[in-house]
Motif scaffolding. Structure first.
Motif, PDB file in Angstrom:
ATOM      1  N   ARG A   1       0.850  -1.192   0.000  1.00 28.93           N
ATOM      2  CA  ARG A   1       0.000   0.000   0.000  1.00 28.93           C
ATOM      3  C   ARG A   1       0.884   1.239   0.000  1.00 28.93           C
ATOM      4  N   ALA A   2       0.560   2.179  -0.846  1.00 28.60           N
ATOM      5  CA  ALA A   2       1.408   3.365  -1.020  1.00 28.60           C
ATOM      6  C   ALA A   2       0.673   4.620  -0.589  1.00 28.60           C
ATOM      7  N   GLY A   3       1.331   5.418   0.239  1.00 32.07           N
ATOM      8  CA  GLY A   3       0.796   6.694   0.681  1.00 32.07           C
ATOM      9  C   GLY A   3       1.845   7.779   0.571  1.00 32.07           C
ATOM     10  N   LEU A   4       1.490   8.971   1.021  1.00 32.77           N
ATOM     11  CA  LEU A   4       2.384  10.114   1.012  1.00 32.77           C
ATOM     12  C   LEU A   4       2.575  10.607   2.443  1.00 32.77           C
ATOM     13  N   GLY A   5       3.761  11.127   2.723  1.00 38.89           N
ATOM     14  CA  GLY A   5       4.041  11.668   4.044  1.00 38.89           C
ATOM     15  C   GLY A   5       4.654  13.051   3.947  1.00 38.89           C
ATOM     16  N   TYR A   6       4.261  13.929   4.874  1.00 38.84           N
ATOM     17  CA  TYR A   6       4.703  15.321   4.819  1.00 38.84           C
ATOM     18  C   TYR A   6       5.245  15.802   6.158  1.00 38.84           C
ATOM     19  N   GLU A   7       6.493  16.280   6.134  1.00 37.02           N
ATOM     20  CA  GLU A   7       7.019  17.099   7.218  1.00 37.02           C
ATOM     21  C   GLU A   7       6.661  18.561   6.983  1.00 37.02           C
ATOM     22  N   LEU A   8       6.426  18.889   5.715  1.00 37.70           N
ATOM     23  CA  LEU A   8       6.165  20.251   5.250  1.00 37.70           C
ATOM     24  C   LEU A   8       7.376  21.153   5.500  1.00 37.70           C
TER      25      LEU A   8
ATOM     26  N   ASP B   1       4.283   2.718 -12.491  1.00 37.91           N
ATOM     27  CA  ASP B   1       5.314   1.752 -12.855  1.00 37.91           C
ATOM     28  C   ASP B   1       5.993   1.024 -11.698  1.00 37.91           C
ATOM     29  N   VAL B   2       5.832   1.509 -10.467  1.00 38.95           N
ATOM     30  CA  VAL B   2       6.573   0.899  -9.355  1.00 38.95           C
ATOM     31  C   VAL B   2       5.703  -0.045  -8.537  1.00 38.95           C
ATOM     32  N   VAL B   3       4.516   0.392  -8.158  1.00 40.03           N
ATOM     33  CA  VAL B   3       3.625  -0.461  -7.351  1.00 40.03           C
ATOM     34  C   VAL B   3       2.260  -0.539  -8.027  1.00 40.03           C
ATOM     35  N   GLU B   4       1.518  -1.567  -7.640  1.00 43.25           N
ATOM     36  CA  GLU B   4       0.134  -1.688  -8.085  1.00 43.25           C
ATOM     37  C   GLU B   4      -0.727  -0.975  -7.042  1.00 43.25           C
ATOM     38  N   ILE B   5      -1.095   0.263  -7.351  1.00 44.56           N
ATOM     39  CA  ILE B   5      -1.845   1.078  -6.395  1.00 44.56           C
ATOM     40  C   ILE B   5      -3.194   0.415  -6.129  1.00 44.56           C
ATOM     41  N   ARG B   6      -3.523   0.362  -4.827  1.00 46.36           N
ATOM     42  CA  ARG B   6      -4.818  -0.238  -4.443  1.00 46.36           C
ATOM     43  C   ARG B   6      -5.387   0.501  -3.259  1.00 46.36           C
TER      44      ARG B   6
ATOM     45  N   GLU C   1       0.316  25.208  -0.708  1.00 43.66           N
ATOM     46  CA  GLU C   1      -0.389  25.060  -1.992  1.00 43.66           C
ATOM     47  C   GLU C   1       0.117  23.830  -2.744  1.00 43.66           C
ATOM     48  N   ASN C   2       1.424  23.614  -2.734  1.00 44.00           N
ATOM     49  CA  ASN C   2       1.993  22.453  -3.418  1.00 44.00           C
ATOM     50  C   ASN C   2       1.481  21.157  -2.798  1.00 44.00           C
ATOM     51  N   LEU C   3       1.420  21.123  -1.478  1.00 45.75           N
ATOM     52  CA  LEU C   3       0.929  19.937  -0.777  1.00 45.75           C
ATOM     53  C   LEU C   3      -0.493  19.603  -1.230  1.00 45.75           C
ATOM     54  N   ILE C   4      -1.356  20.603  -1.279  1.00 44.44           N
ATOM     55  CA  ILE C   4      -2.749  20.358  -1.676  1.00 44.44           C
ATOM     56  C   ILE C   4      -2.817  19.822  -3.104  1.00 44.44           C
ATOM     57  N   GLU C   5      -2.015  20.388  -3.992  1.00 45.36           N
ATOM     58  CA  GLU C   5      -1.991  19.906  -5.379  1.00 45.36           C
ATOM     59  C   GLU C   5      -1.505  18.463  -5.448  1.00 45.36           C
ATOM     60  N   GLN C   6      -0.462  18.142  -4.686  1.00 44.78           N
ATOM     61  CA  GLN C   6       0.104  16.792  -4.715  1.00 44.78           C
ATOM     62  C   GLN C   6      -0.864  15.751  -4.163  1.00 44.78           C
ATOM     63  N   VAL C   7      -1.508  16.055  -3.051  1.00 46.16           N
ATOM     64  CA  VAL C   7      -2.435  15.090  -2.449  1.00 46.16           C
ATOM     65  C   VAL C   7      -3.670  14.918  -3.326  1.00 46.16           C
ATOM     66  N   THR C   8      -4.131  15.986  -3.942  1.00 47.08           N
ATOM     67  CA  THR C   8      -5.267  15.883  -4.860  1.00 47.08           C
ATOM     68  C   THR C   8      -4.919  14.966  -6.025  1.00 47.08           C
ATOM     69  N   LEU C   9      -3.710  15.112  -6.561  1.00 50.36           N
ATOM     70  CA  LEU C   9      -3.244  14.215  -7.619  1.00 50.36           C
ATOM     71  C   LEU C   9      -3.199  12.772  -7.122  1.00 50.36           C
ATOM     72  N   ALA C  10      -2.622  12.549  -5.955  1.00 48.70           N
ATOM     73  CA  ALA C  10      -2.480  11.200  -5.402  1.00 48.70           C
ATOM     74  C   ALA C  10      -3.841  10.557  -5.166  1.00 48.70           C
ATOM     75  N   ASP C  11      -4.813  11.349  -4.763  1.00 47.03           N
ATOM     76  CA  ASP C  11      -6.169  10.848  -4.561  1.00 47.03           C
ATOM     77  C   ASP C  11      -6.722  10.278  -5.862  1.00 47.03           C
ATOM     78  N   GLY C  12      -6.538  10.992  -6.944  1.00 46.54           N
ATOM     79  CA  GLY C  12      -7.018  10.524  -8.241  1.00 46.54           C
ATOM     80  C   GLY C  12      -6.288   9.298  -8.749  1.00 46.54           C
ATOM     81  N   LEU C  13      -5.029   9.136  -8.329  1.00 43.59           N
ATOM     82  CA  LEU C  13      -4.226   7.999  -8.771  1.00 43.59           C
ATOM     83  C   LEU C  13      -4.449   6.747  -7.918  1.00 43.59           C
ATOM     84  N   GLY C  14      -5.119   6.904  -6.783  1.00 38.66           N
ATOM     85  CA  GLY C  14      -5.423   5.742  -5.950  1.00 38.66           C
ATOM     86  C   GLY C  14      -4.495   5.497  -4.789  1.00 38.66           C
ATOM     87  N   TYR C  15      -3.680   6.479  -4.415  1.00 42.31           N
ATOM     88  CA  TYR C  15      -2.833   6.320  -3.231  1.00 42.31           C
ATOM     89  C   TYR C  15      -3.721   6.111  -1.996  1.00 42.31           C
TER      90      TYR C  15
END
Length: 357
Positions: free
Chosen positions: A5-12, A352-357, A27-41
């Motif tokens: 299972r793949a997630g994202l972590g932030y120290e900011l 290409d690295v993990v099978e997001i689920r 602002e960058n964090l919000i953009e990145q997490v929104t992208l990750a949400d759509g990709l299935g992280y």
């Protein structure tokens, strides 16, 4: 591909002193997490730190995660972690329950005691009692939730719950999943005895010793009547993947080393007695004093960081799975890394690295 299972972590981290740089990091964090949400992280985690200029400006993760709850649909939102000794348990119970409602039941409740004497000084708590304060506070928060709005009472030297009903109540039953953050074997075993999920990192020990501790965590779970297969084990690791090794290094080496040089001097759990921890902390410190090329190689060998191409990243993921890890918390945004590089890495990892689920 791997099924970790793949997630994202932030120290900011904020690499610069202007308010504009600081604001852009959010602002960058919000953009990145929104992208990750759509990709299935799976999950986006945010730490809680105070007074750590540059290294971490994430002093109010509950507010940021609540904002993310309204612009995402599926990704779970992790408090990684709430520093319980510094907060009244009523306020923790109220705020986390409110987040769970706003997010539609997507909150992961990470807990910890902190590792900064300065934080304990500022919040007027005894550093030497950090473990007891964490345990007592967590028990009170869970007691409030389990009371399900009925009057609950608890008396403590540092707080009081005077037979009151606490609202709102969380969506998840009986409460959001509980995680414990630790870098020590003692902390791993403490989490296992209570049946909690585990949040860890490789930065201080390296993957081989962490794997040994994970095995002991699982043994302790079973010894106390918990099924190890039902518990999650997450490691937070700075990670950058690019089409080639050379490109990965060109993109991220400077940012990762900037982060490492600050982290090895900040993460020092109180009352720590594990000699292996001490040796690897020295290893991390030595890496920070080496040339950049030598340091990165040392850190990569111990899976303290991953800066690699697709194949190298897949091998790193396999090492994590072999160690018993169920969840990767990838620090794709690290050390002020350029936002476009972060977004590219998030996309490439998912495709290409993990099978997001």
């Amino acid at each position: 591909m791997a099924k970790l299972r793949a997630g994202l972590g932030y120290e900011l981290e904020v690499r610069g002193r202007t308010k504009e740089v600081e604001q852009q990091a959010f602002e960058n964090l919000i953009e990145q997490v929104t992208l990750a949400d759509g990709l299935g992280y799976t999950t986006a985690w945010m730490v809680e730190h105070h007074f750590t200029r540059g290294f971490s400006h994430s002093s109010a993760p509950d507010i940021v995660l609540s904002a993310l709850a309204r612009v995402t649909k599926q990704i779970r939102l992790g408090l990684g972690v709430v520093l319980l000794p510094f907060s009244h348990p009523i306020r923790t119970a109220e705020r986390v329950a409110t987040m769970d409602i706003i997010s539609g039941g997507r909150i992961e409740f990470g807990t910890g005691r902190g590792a900064s004497p300065l934080e304990y000084q500022a919040f007027q708590r005894p550093f030497e009692q950090s473990r007891t304060l964490w345990e007592d506070n967590l028990d009170t928060v869970l007691g409030i939730w389990e009371a399900d709005g009925e009057p609950y009472s608890s008396e403590h030297e540092y707080w009081s719950v005077p037979d009151v009903g606490v609202y709102p109540r969380p969506v998840q039953e009986p409460h959001p999943p509980v995680w414990v953050a630790s870098t020590s074997l003692d902390g791993y075993l403490q989490a296992a005895r209570r049946g909690y999920n585990l949040l860890g990192m490789t930065m201080l020990k390296g993957i081989d010793d962490v794997a040994e501790d994970i095995a002991k965590y699982k043994e302790e779970l079973a010894r106390h009547g918990f099924d190890p297969e039902t518990r999650k084990i997450a490691l937070m690791i700075p990670w950058h993947v690019a089409p080639t090794v050379e490109e990965a290094h060109a993109n991220a080496a400077d940012a990762v080393m900037w982060y490492i040089r600050r982290q090895v001097n900040l993460v020092a759990p109180p009352d720590y007695y594990d000699a292996r921890h001490a040796s690897h902390r020295v290893l991390g410190a030595l890496a920070a004093g080496q040339s950049q090329e030598e340091a990165i190689e040392t850190l990569r060998e111990n899976l303290m960081i991953v800066i690699d191409d697709i194949e190298g990243s897949r091998k790193a993921v396999q090492r994590l799975e072999d160690a018993g890890v169920t969840d990767l918390i990838g620090q794709f945004q690290v050390g002020g890394l350029d936002n476009e590089h972060v977004l590219s890495s998030i996309k490439l990892f998912a495709s290409d690295v993990v099978e997001i689920r």
